[in-house]
Design an enzyme around this catalytic site. Structure first.
Site, short mmCIF file in Angstrom:
data_model
loop_
_atom_site.label_atom_id
_atom_site.label_comp_id
_atom_site.label_asym_id
_atom_site.label_seq_id
_atom_site.Cartn_x
_atom_site.Cartn_y
_atom_site.Cartn_z
N HIS A 18 5.43 -8.83 5.96
CA HIS A 18 4.75 -9.85 6.79
C HIS A 18 5.76 -10.82 8.11
O HIS A 18 5.95 -10.80 9.43
CB HIS A 18 4.63 -11.03 6.47
CG HIS A 18 3.36 -10.18 5.22
ND1 HIS A 18 3.08 -10.82 4.60
CD2 HIS A 18 2.26 -10.15 5.77
CE1 HIS A 18 1.50 -10.69 4.04
NE2 HIS A 18 1.91 -9.51 4.62
N LYS A 42 -12.94 -12.71 -2.48
CA LYS A 42 -11.02 -12.25 -3.09
C LYS A 42 -10.48 -13.69 -3.65
O LYS A 42 -10.64 -15.09 -3.26
CB LYS A 42 -9.95 -11.97 -1.50
CG LYS A 42 -10.20 -10.74 -1.23
CD LYS A 42 -9.21 -10.74 -0.31
CE LYS A 42 -9.16 -9.60 0.85
NZ LYS A 42 -8.36 -9.20 1.44
N ARG A 91 1.46 -0.45 8.28
CA ARG A 91 2.84 0.21 8.33
C ARG A 91 1.73 1.78 7.61
O ARG A 91 2.88 2.63 8.34
CB ARG A 91 2.18 -0.06 6.52
CG ARG A 91 3.02 -1.52 6.00
CD ARG A 91 2.78 -1.51 5.08
NE ARG A 91 1.33 -1.87 4.86
CZ ARG A 91 0.87 -2.01 3.44
NH1 ARG A 91 1.75 -2.48 2.15
NH2 ARG A 91 -0.58 -1.46 3.08
N SER A 129 1.54 -7.02 -0.17
CA SER A 129 1.29 -8.14 -1.11
C SER A 129 0.22 -8.10 -2.59
O SER A 129 0.73 -8.40 -3.49
CB SER A 129 0.32 -9.07 -0.49
OG SER A 129 1.13 -9.61 0.77
#
Length: 164
Positions: A18, A42, A91, A129
């Site tokens: 990040h 979440k 990514r 994460s």
């Protein structure tokens, strides 16, 4: 006109991946707002206020960085803060496919908000994460994945509370 960009995410916790995206985005915008999204579906490991505190500590020296905690549509958050840009980190190729679909939806909701994609440095492609949280849950060493502010909080002994 001020170029304000929102970088939305959960940042649970914030990682070096990040930070790589944030630091490389700084020269592109007048203000970079890190938007900590709250998603009712979440269950985060860390409170949004804790995540905001980490980002504020990490970027205490950088006046162009601000944080906001938000719920709901990202484009609505953009409108509230005056952002014309959304920043997303990529990514892998499959990240792009997913992020492009979100960018297309956001563009449909508000054609005045443009999504900018930055690819992370190769050394951060496997830092997610979700994986970092898993390592934390199992007592592993995450020092190579997270900044010192996060590491200190993870390693701090738990605060004991007593009911009298």
């Amino acid at each position: 006109m001020e170029r304000i960009c929102l970088f939305p995410g959960t940042f649970d916790p914030i990682t070096f991946g990040h930070l790589d995206i944030m630091e490389r985005a700084l020269p592109l915008f007048d203000k970079l707002v890190i938007g900590i999204g709250v998603n009712a579906n979440k269950a985060p490991m860390f409170a949004p206020e804790q995540r905001a505190a980490w980002i504020n500590e990490i970027f205490a020296h950088e006046p162009k960085v601000e944080t906001v905690i938000y719920e709901g549509l990202t484009v609505d958050c953009c409108k509230r803060i005056g952002a014309s840009y959304i920043l997303r980190g990529i990514r892998y190729v499959n990240d792009f496919e997913y992020e492009k679909a979100i960018a297309d939806m956001n563009r449909s909701l508000d054609p005045g908000i443009e999504t900018i994609f930055l690819t992370c440095l190769p050394k951060y492609t496997s830092v997610a994460s979700t994986l970092v949280r898993d390592v934390i849950r199992h007592g592993g060493d995450v020092s190579q994945f997270v900044p010192d502010a996060v590491l200190r909080a993870i390693q701090a002994p738990p605060v004991r509370q007593y009911v009298i």
